[in-house]
Write an enzyme that holds these catalytic residues in place. Sequence first.
Site, PDB file in Angstrom:
ATOM      1  N   GLU A  28       5.708  -3.391   0.764  1.00  7.13           N
ATOM      2  CA  GLU A  28       5.727  -3.204  -0.695  1.00  7.13           C
ATOM      3  C   GLU A  28       4.963  -1.910  -0.950  1.00  7.13           C
ATOM      4  O   GLU A  28       3.737  -1.871  -0.799  1.00  7.13           O
ATOM      5  CB  GLU A  28       5.000  -4.367  -1.397  1.00  7.13           C
ATOM      6  CG  GLU A  28       5.718  -5.705  -1.321  1.00  7.13           C
ATOM      7  CD  GLU A  28       6.793  -5.854  -2.393  1.00  7.13           C
ATOM      8  OE1 GLU A  28       7.010  -4.915  -3.184  1.00  7.13           O
ATOM      9  OE2 GLU A  28       7.413  -6.934  -2.426  1.00  7.13           O
ATOM     10  N   LEU A  29       5.697  -0.832  -1.329  1.00 13.26           N
ATOM     11  CA  LEU A  29       5.069   0.499  -1.343  1.00 13.26           C
ATOM     12  C   LEU A  29       5.106   1.114  -2.740  1.00 13.26           C
ATOM     13  O   LEU A  29       5.243   0.406  -3.730  1.00 13.26           O
ATOM     14  CB  LEU A  29       5.760   1.376  -0.295  1.00 13.26           C
ATOM     15  CG  LEU A  29       5.874   0.726   1.097  1.00 13.26           C
ATOM     16  CD1 LEU A  29       6.759   1.531   2.022  1.00 13.26           C
ATOM     17  CD2 LEU A  29       4.506   0.499   1.705  1.00 13.26           C
ATOM     18  N   GLY A  36       0.845  -1.198   0.000  1.00 15.35           N
ATOM     19  CA  GLY A  36       0.000   0.000   0.000  1.00 15.35           C
ATOM     20  C   GLY A  36       0.872   1.237   0.000  1.00 15.35           C
ATOM     21  O   GLY A  36       1.994   1.218  -0.512  1.00 15.35           O
ATOM     22  N   SER A  37       0.351   2.290   0.614  1.00 17.17           N
ATOM     23  CA  SER A  37       1.064   3.568   0.534  1.00 17.17           C
ATOM     24  C   SER A  37       2.129   3.685   1.628  1.00 17.17           C
ATOM     25  O   SER A  37       2.021   3.050   2.694  1.00 17.17           O
ATOM     26  CB  SER A  37       0.057   4.716   0.658  1.00 17.17           C
ATOM     27  OG  SER A  37      -0.606   4.607   1.892  1.00 17.17           O
ATOM     28  N   GLU A  87       4.360  10.198  -6.331  1.00 18.34           N
ATOM     29  CA  GLU A  87       3.670   9.117  -7.053  1.00 18.34           C
ATOM     30  C   GLU A  87       2.282   9.609  -7.464  1.00 18.34           C
ATOM     31  O   GLU A  87       1.450   9.901  -6.605  1.00 18.34           O
ATOM     32  CB  GLU A  87       3.527   7.899  -6.137  1.00 18.34           C
ATOM     33  CG  GLU A  87       2.839   6.734  -6.816  1.00 18.34           C
ATOM     34  CD  GLU A  87       2.616   5.542  -5.894  1.00 18.34           C
ATOM     35  OE1 GLU A  87       2.321   5.737  -4.698  1.00 18.34           O
ATOM     36  OE2 GLU A  87       2.737   4.408  -6.391  1.00 18.34           O
ATOM     37  N   CYS A 104       1.581   0.300  -9.056  1.00 17.41           N
ATOM     38  CA  CYS A 104       2.755   0.879  -8.403  1.00 17.41           C
ATOM     39  C   CYS A 104       3.924   0.994  -9.374  1.00 17.41           C
ATOM     40  O   CYS A 104       4.867   1.733  -9.105  1.00 17.41           O
ATOM     41  CB  CYS A 104       3.138   0.056  -7.187  1.00 17.41           C
ATOM     42  SG  CYS A 104       3.067  -1.691  -7.523  1.00 17.41           S
TER      43      CYS A 104
HETATM   44  P1  NAP Z   1      -3.381   2.507   1.282  1.00 11.67           P
HETATM   45  O1  NAP Z   1      -4.355   3.597   1.363  1.00 11.67           O
HETATM   46  O2  NAP Z   1      -2.105   2.622   2.024  1.00 11.67           O
HETATM   47  O3  NAP Z   1      -4.168   1.185   1.738  1.00 11.67           O
HETATM   48  C1  NAP Z   1      -3.562  -0.073   1.718  1.00 11.67           C
HETATM   49  C2  NAP Z   1      -4.189  -0.931   2.795  1.00 11.67           C
HETATM   50  O4  NAP Z   1      -3.838  -0.407   4.064  1.00 11.67           O
HETATM   51  C3  NAP Z   1      -5.703  -0.973   2.742  1.00 11.67           C
HETATM   52  O5  NAP Z   1      -6.149  -2.266   3.073  1.00 11.67           O
HETATM   53  C4  NAP Z   1      -6.080   0.019   3.818  1.00 11.67           C
HETATM   54  O6  NAP Z   1      -7.364  -0.197   4.362  1.00 11.67           O
HETATM   55  C5  NAP Z   1      -5.014  -0.283   4.845  1.00 11.67           C
HETATM   56  N1  NAP Z   1      -4.829   0.763   5.852  1.00 11.67           N
HETATM   57  C6  NAP Z   1      -5.077   2.085   5.771  1.00 11.67           C
HETATM   58  N2  NAP Z   1      -4.799   2.690   6.939  1.00 11.67           N
HETATM   59  C7  NAP Z   1      -4.348   1.726   7.785  1.00 11.67           C
HETATM   60  C8  NAP Z   1      -3.912   1.715   9.137  1.00 11.67           C
HETATM   61  N3  NAP Z   1      -3.846   2.819   9.873  1.00 11.67           N
HETATM   62  N4  NAP Z   1      -3.530   0.534   9.686  1.00 11.67           N
HETATM   63  C9  NAP Z   1      -3.582  -0.592   8.961  1.00 11.67           C
HETATM   64  N5  NAP Z   1      -4.000  -0.641   7.685  1.00 11.67           N
HETATM   65  C10 NAP Z   1      -4.366   0.507   7.090  1.00 11.67           C
HETATM   66  O7  NAP Z   1      -3.000   2.184  -0.247  1.00 11.67           O
HETATM   67  P2  NAP Z   1      -3.978   2.012  -1.496  1.00 11.67           P
HETATM   68  O8  NAP Z   1      -4.501   3.347  -1.876  1.00 11.67           O
HETATM   69  O9  NAP Z   1      -4.943   0.898  -1.280  1.00 11.67           O
HETATM   70  O10 NAP Z   1      -2.937   1.508  -2.581  1.00 11.67           O
HETATM   71  C11 NAP Z   1      -2.179   2.368  -3.330  1.00 11.67           C
HETATM   72  C12 NAP Z   1      -0.744   2.365  -2.879  1.00 11.67           C
HETATM   73  O11 NAP Z   1      -0.227   1.048  -2.848  1.00 11.67           O
HETATM   74  C13 NAP Z   1       0.160   3.109  -3.856  1.00 11.67           C
HETATM   75  O12 NAP Z   1       1.099   3.881  -3.153  1.00 11.67           O
HETATM   76  C14 NAP Z   1       0.848   1.984  -4.616  1.00 11.67           C
HETATM   77  O13 NAP Z   1       2.058   2.323  -5.200  1.00 11.67           O
HETATM   78  C15 NAP Z   1       1.014   0.967  -3.544  1.00 11.67           C
HETATM   79  N6  NAP Z   1       1.199  -0.366  -4.121  1.00 11.67           N
HETATM   80  C16 NAP Z   1       2.427  -0.966  -4.033  1.00 11.67           C
HETATM   81  C17 NAP Z   1       2.624  -2.212  -4.606  1.00 11.67           C
HETATM   82  C18 NAP Z   1       3.927  -2.935  -4.504  1.00 11.67           C
HETATM   83  O14 NAP Z   1       3.946  -4.145  -4.714  1.00 11.67           O
HETATM   84  N7  NAP Z   1       5.022  -2.270  -4.188  1.00 11.67           N
HETATM   85  C19 NAP Z   1       1.567  -2.843  -5.259  1.00 11.67           C
HETATM   86  C20 NAP Z   1       0.341  -2.186  -5.329  1.00 11.67           C
HETATM   87  C21 NAP Z   1       0.163  -0.961  -4.742  1.00 11.67           C
HETATM   88  P3  NAP Z   1      -8.632   0.690   3.882  1.00 11.67           P
HETATM   89  O15 NAP Z   1      -8.778   0.406   2.428  1.00 11.67           O
HETATM   90  O16 NAP Z   1      -9.729   0.159   4.709  1.00 11.67           O
HETATM   91  O17 NAP Z   1      -8.274   2.112   4.148  1.00 11.67           O
END
Ligand code: NAP
Length: 451
Positions: free
Chosen positions: A229-230, A209-210, A354, A262
């Site tokens: 993995e960010l 995630g982020s 990003e 990502c």
């Molecule tokens: P995100 O907002 O960080 O959410 C990712 C996950 O974290 C979701 O399940 C979210 O739940 C959860 N989350 C949020 N706040 C949290 C907290 N305080 N404690 C625990 N979990 C929490 O990211 P996203 O918008 O879904 O995904 C986009 C990001 O992921 C981008 O930055 C992208 O580059 C990155 N990404 C990286 C890869 C890689 O392999 N490197 C692959 C794909 C995506 P909720 O949905 O319920 O908020």
Amino acid sequence: MLEVRSPYTDEVVGEVPKGGADEARRALDAAEAALARPLPAHERARILDRVATLLAEREDEAARLICAEAGKPMKAARVEAQRAVSTYTFAAVEARKLSGEMVPMDASKAGEGKLAFTLRLPIGIVGAISPFNFPLNLVAHKIAPALAAGCPVVLKPASATPLSAGFLADLEREAGLPDGWLTVITGSAGEIGDVLVDDERVRLITFTGSGPVGWSLAERAATKRVNLELGNATPAIVCPDAPDDVAAKLAANSFSFAGQSCISVQRIFVVGDGWDSFVRAFVEKVEALKVGDPADEDTDVGPVISESERDRILEWIESSHGEVLTGGDTTADGLIRPTVIANPAADDKVQCDEVFGPVVTLTKVSSLDEAIDGANATRFGLQAAIFTADIRTALDAARRLEFGGVLINEAPTFRADQMPYGGVKASGNTREGPAWAVREMTEERLVVLNL
Ligand code: NAP
């Protein structure tokens, strides 16, 4: 219950239960009980193989679910479903191969008369948190290696796209996974995340995630392994001797799933004289992409995940100092048109952050050194690419680009599921791909025999 809505039509496409801290703790109780009844490797491999078969049979259904909840065009959703099959297949291989190694004890005087080896044992309960953009395959990349390693999992999928995770969990159950080995909890990210951080039974958190969320989990869970993995601000370098298909390849990989991968191409550095011809060919390819309903089989670019994300991306485009060559606005149905910005300022958000949307920057540079410096001028380091006919230039760049993976004459968006995939710097601290993830999810136990 929580409603799941289509990012394109805003219609409700499903419902999931709203869980929280209590449910997360109960899931950990179940996982603890599962861990006390280990499954042999052949049984874990058999379940993983069976999931691969079931998923292959229901690939179309899986793709439609991804499309419905994520707004991912069917073309890309089908690829994701196929890739998840291969993730399970490779995880089954890893379950069968899992072993420790011999230690050459008599290589030192101290070791004479002793025999030593390591056992590879499951690390324990895995807490997994996944993002919205690959709701099936990135869940597979967590739960399939965990089962291969012998670890029960408590998974929290993204709230926007929890249905694919539920679908996969149903397939695992159908494939014979006993109770407690996998629990999917949907609901409050904060509450569930806090339990995964605070409960000592969770030995590893695997998060995709982020950055801000990921690094704060790592900081708070100091006594656990936390695999991150960010994001990235993915660069590609186009040399004057790049292959002819470079513009087509980069255009397709900049905008599939509206740039919400990502490793979606975001920053292209064009070296030397090829600028005019590359820009012409690239913009032509971008303008030929079909923007619209993700459920249409010929759509290339659909919506971004939410209105707030759409507004943020439009603001970032607006604030750039570069020249918008195409796009920069929305279609009649409110989708951001694929946007190409020439020569932005180095500190424009579209260049140093990003974007995670359908926006690409083109930057004219006079030398390869300048291109590499530009590509590295970001806090991220997931994947990068260089296009050139000269193998020496390519391998030199592979060493100097500060990224977890460097692609040569292939888009930086390329990923096959058996690859070690992950970033350096702000992009993370681990590698996924079943062979690497299984290594992370196991621990070596040293056994020494005094003979
Ligand atoms: P995100 O907002 O960080 O959410 C990712 C996950 O974290 C979701 O399940 C979210 O739940 C959860 N989350 C949020 N706040 C949290 C907290 N305080 N404690 C625990 N979990 C929490 O990211 P996203 O918008 O879904 O995904 C986009 C990001 O992921 C981008 O930055 C992208 O580059 C990155 N990404 C990286 C890869 C890689 O392999 N490197 C692959 C794909 C995506 P909720 O949905 O319920 O908020």
